[in-house]
Design a protein around this motif. Structure first.
Motif, PDB file in Angstrom:
ATOM      1  N   SER A   4      13.901  -6.743  -9.223  1.00  0.00           N
ATOM      2  CA  SER A   4      12.810  -5.800  -9.005  1.00  0.00           C
ATOM      3  C   SER A   4      12.753  -4.816 -10.162  1.00  0.00           C
ATOM      4  CB  SER A   4      13.015  -5.051  -7.684  1.00  0.00           C
ATOM      5  OG  SER A   4      12.002  -4.102  -7.470  1.00  0.00           O
ATOM      6  N   ALA A   5      11.552  -4.613 -10.690  1.00  0.00           N
ATOM      7  CA  ALA A   5      11.348  -3.653 -11.773  1.00  0.00           C
ATOM      8  C   ALA A   5      10.336  -2.616 -11.314  1.00  0.00           C
ATOM      9  CB  ALA A   5      10.846  -4.364 -13.035  1.00  0.00           C
ATOM     10  N   VAL A   6      10.726  -1.361 -11.307  1.00  0.00           N
ATOM     11  CA  VAL A   6       9.834  -0.283 -10.879  1.00  0.00           C
ATOM     12  C   VAL A   6       8.812  -0.012 -11.975  1.00  0.00           C
ATOM     13  CG1 VAL A   6       9.685   2.155 -10.258  1.00  0.00           C
ATOM     14  CG2 VAL A   6      11.581   0.755  -9.398  1.00  0.00           C
ATOM     15  N   LEU A   7       7.536  -0.112 -11.617  1.00  0.00           N
ATOM     16  CA  LEU A   7       6.450   0.152 -12.555  1.00  0.00           C
ATOM     17  C   LEU A   7       6.045   1.617 -12.545  1.00  0.00           C
ATOM     18  CD1 LEU A   7       4.189  -2.953 -11.806  1.00  0.00           C
ATOM     19  CD2 LEU A   7       6.044  -2.744 -13.482  1.00  0.00           C
ATOM     20  N   ALA A   8       6.159   2.240 -11.390  1.00  0.00           N
ATOM     21  CA  ALA A   8       5.813   3.658 -11.251  1.00  0.00           C
ATOM     22  C   ALA A   8       6.418   4.173  -9.963  1.00  0.00           C
ATOM     23  CB  ALA A   8       4.297   3.859 -11.242  1.00  0.00           C
ATOM     24  N   VAL A  15       5.685   1.653  -6.915  1.00  0.00           N
ATOM     25  CA  VAL A  15       5.059   0.378  -7.248  1.00  0.00           C
ATOM     26  C   VAL A  15       6.078  -0.422  -8.043  1.00  0.00           C
ATOM     27  CG1 VAL A  15       3.138  -0.779  -8.396  1.00  0.00           C
ATOM     28  CG2 VAL A  15       2.789   1.480  -7.353  1.00  0.00           C
ATOM     29  N   ALA A  16       6.391  -1.611  -7.564  1.00  0.00           N
ATOM     30  CA  ALA A  16       7.413  -2.423  -8.216  1.00  0.00           C
ATOM     31  C   ALA A  16       6.945  -3.862  -8.365  1.00  0.00           C
ATOM     32  CB  ALA A  16       8.719  -2.388  -7.414  1.00  0.00           C
ATOM     33  N   ALA A  17       7.410  -4.500  -9.427  1.00  0.00           N
ATOM     34  CA  ALA A  17       7.197  -5.935  -9.626  1.00  0.00           C
ATOM     35  C   ALA A  17       8.451  -6.641  -9.144  1.00  0.00           C
ATOM     36  CB  ALA A  17       6.942  -6.231 -11.095  1.00  0.00           C
ATOM     37  N   VAL A  18       8.299  -7.527  -8.182  1.00  0.00           N
ATOM     38  CA  VAL A  18       9.438  -8.231  -7.582  1.00  0.00           C
ATOM     39  C   VAL A  18       9.347  -9.709  -7.930  1.00  0.00           C
ATOM     40  CG1 VAL A  18      10.646  -8.771  -5.448  1.00  0.00           C
ATOM     41  CG2 VAL A  18       9.499  -6.564  -5.697  1.00  0.00           C
ATOM     42  N   THR A  19      10.429 -10.245  -8.471  1.00  0.00           N
ATOM     43  CA  THR A  19      10.483 -11.651  -8.848  1.00  0.00           C
ATOM     44  C   THR A  19      11.601 -12.338  -8.077  1.00  0.00           C
ATOM     45  OG1 THR A  19       9.714 -11.162 -11.088  1.00  0.00           O
ATOM     46  CG2 THR A  19      10.785 -13.289 -10.752  1.00  0.00           C
ATOM     47  N   VAL A  39       2.613  -5.824   0.219  1.00  0.00           N
ATOM     48  CA  VAL A  39       3.183  -6.755  -0.760  1.00  0.00           C
ATOM     49  C   VAL A  39       2.140  -7.817  -1.072  1.00  0.00           C
ATOM     50  CG1 VAL A  39       5.040  -8.391  -1.255  1.00  0.00           C
ATOM     51  CG2 VAL A  39       5.519  -6.321   0.070  1.00  0.00           C
ATOM     52  N   ILE A  40       1.749  -7.891  -2.344  1.00  0.00           N
ATOM     53  CA  ILE A  40       0.706  -8.803  -2.803  1.00  0.00           C
ATOM     54  C   ILE A  40       1.318  -9.827  -3.746  1.00  0.00           C
ATOM     55  CG2 ILE A  40      -1.501  -8.981  -4.010  1.00  0.00           C
ATOM     56  CD1 ILE A  40      -2.068  -6.106  -3.222  1.00  0.00           C
ATOM     57  N   VAL A  41       1.075 -11.087  -3.468  1.00  0.00           N
ATOM     58  CA  VAL A  41       1.617 -12.157  -4.295  1.00  0.00           C
ATOM     59  C   VAL A  41       0.787 -12.306  -5.560  1.00  0.00           C
ATOM     60  CG1 VAL A  41       2.281 -14.595  -4.364  1.00  0.00           C
ATOM     61  CG2 VAL A  41       2.377 -13.340  -2.197  1.00  0.00           C
ATOM     62  N   ARG A  42       1.451 -12.307  -6.699  1.00  0.00           N
ATOM     63  CA  ARG A  42       0.765 -12.517  -7.967  1.00  0.00           C
ATOM     64  C   ARG A  42       0.858 -13.981  -8.402  1.00  0.00           C
ATOM     65  NH1 ARG A  42       3.438  -7.944 -11.614  1.00  0.00           N
ATOM     66  NH2 ARG A  42       2.165  -8.946 -13.234  1.00  0.00           N
ATOM     67  N   ARG A  43       2.000 -14.602  -8.176  1.00  0.00           N
ATOM     68  CA  ARG A  43       2.199 -16.008  -8.504  1.00  0.00           C
ATOM     69  C   ARG A  43       3.109 -16.630  -7.452  1.00  0.00           C
ATOM     70  NH1 ARG A  43      -1.051 -14.558 -11.606  1.00  0.00           N
ATOM     71  NH2 ARG A  43      -1.235 -14.877 -13.861  1.00  0.00           N
ATOM     72  N   CYS A  82       5.651 -10.881  -7.083  1.00  0.00           N
ATOM     73  CA  CYS A  82       4.847 -10.044  -6.199  1.00  0.00           C
ATOM     74  C   CYS A  82       4.768  -8.617  -6.728  1.00  0.00           C
ATOM     75  CB  CYS A  82       5.447  -9.989  -4.792  1.00  0.00           C
ATOM     76  SG  CYS A  82       5.612 -11.574  -3.972  1.00  0.00           S
ATOM     77  N   THR A  83       3.775  -7.912  -6.255  1.00  0.00           N
ATOM     78  CA  THR A  83       3.711  -6.465  -6.426  1.00  0.00           C
ATOM     79  C   THR A  83       4.012  -5.847  -5.070  1.00  0.00           C
ATOM     80  OG1 THR A  83       2.032  -6.600  -8.161  1.00  0.00           O
ATOM     81  CG2 THR A  83       2.293  -4.486  -7.041  1.00  0.00           C
ATOM     82  N   SER A  84       5.022  -4.989  -5.036  1.00  0.00           N
ATOM     83  CA  SER A  84       5.401  -4.320  -3.795  1.00  0.00           C
ATOM     84  C   SER A  84       5.055  -2.838  -3.900  1.00  0.00           C
ATOM     85  CB  SER A  84       6.903  -4.486  -3.533  1.00  0.00           C
ATOM     86  OG  SER A  84       7.295  -3.767  -2.377  1.00  0.00           O
ATOM     87  N   VAL A  85       4.176  -2.398  -3.015  1.00  0.00           N
ATOM     88  CA  VAL A  85       3.779  -0.989  -2.967  1.00  0.00           C
ATOM     89  C   VAL A  85       4.367  -0.374  -1.707  1.00  0.00           C
ATOM     90  CG1 VAL A  85       1.849   0.616  -2.779  1.00  0.00           C
ATOM     91  CG2 VAL A  85       1.633  -1.427  -4.216  1.00  0.00           C
TER      92      VAL A  85
END
Length: 275
Positions: A4-8, A15-19, A39-43, A82-85
């Protein structure tokens, strides 16, 4: 492996990008959280189970997590991004009031998809307190509209796998997914049953869902800087460039040219980028 990488982040939201790179078909250990999450799936795609209810998640279907619920996950199709808010209960109540969510899934229509993409664009500007916060509230507002609204009629339990199979065929671009009758024949059901089951399960028609998937692919290309709209229309199976433009505008409210400007903007004038 989950990363998980925190974007903000601010005290009220993250807001985090979760892989997830794991490929496990079984269910994970139970977990719970103390915040509301969208949680929104990006790929990719995965499964979620909470309260005995299972949901298949992909870029067209997000999920809403509420504080204290117990959930498990499975990744039978491989990894996902995913994007996790996450937002505090106080921030959620400031927008939703005392209304409680009645639906665990959020259909990612054009408005939700565009709001999500604009959150990610805003995260790159470095303006967390205004640009990102404003886009984030728009995204959460869309989720609340669906989550606390009257739920769509439930599909028959036997139709849920049918809808899932149809979503997979459309999402992977199976040759039969280009029209209703061949798709129904592929799945071994009548076109009428497939159409009715789809509307009952997701609250949108099969036609609109298929166009929604094509619009998402168009947004991916536009975000990457695509300028050849006639070629884009042909690649995605639209009748012509005008058909592409009408469909995109009907789903997200902007023309492809305007969307390219919105989604490729990285730093607004006078705003510093991330260090």
């Amino acid at each position: 492996m989950l990363s998980s990488a925190v974007l903000a982040a601010r005290p009220e939201f993250t807001v985090a990008a979760v892989t997830c790179r794991e490929d496990h078909r079984g269910w994970s250990a139970a977990e719970s959280h103390d915040r509301f999450r969208v949680v929104i799936v990006r790929r990719g795609r995965f499964r979620r189970q909470t309260g005995g209810v299972r949901a298949d998640l992909d870029p067209t279907v997000a999920y809403l997590g509420v504080p204290g619920e117990v959930e498990r996950f499975a990744h039978p199709a491989g990894g996902d991004i995913c994007t996790s808010v996450t937002v505090t209960p106080a921030l959620w109540r400031s927008m939703a009031g005392d209304r409680q969510p009645v639906r665990p899934i959020v259909y990612v229509d054009g408005a939700v998809d565009l709001a999500h993409r604009r959150v990610l664009v805003a995260a790159r500007t470095g303006d967390v307190d205004f640009a990102l916060a404003e886009r984030l509230l728009t995204l959460i507002g869309h989720a609340i509209t669906q989550a606390v609204a009257k739920p769509v009629p439930s599909a028959r339990s036997g139709d849920r796998p049918l809808v899932g199979a149809a979503r997979e065929a459309i999402g992977t671009g199976h040759p039969a997914s280009g029209a209703l009758l061949p798709l129904a024949a592929l799945l071994g059901v009548s076109p009428y049953r497939l159409s009715r089951a789809f509307t009952a399960e997701l609250g949108v028609s099969l036609t609109r869902y298929r166009n929604r998937v094509r619009v998402a692919r168009a947004l991916d290309r536009l975000e990457a800087g695509e300028t050849r709209l006639a070629m884009l229309a042909a690649d995605l199976g639209f009748a012509d460039q005008a058909h592409l433009c009408r469909t995109v505008r009907a789903h997200v409210g902007h023309t492809p040219t305007a969307l390219r400007r919105l989604l490729t903007r990285t730093v607004e004038p006078g705003v510093a980028s991330h260090p």
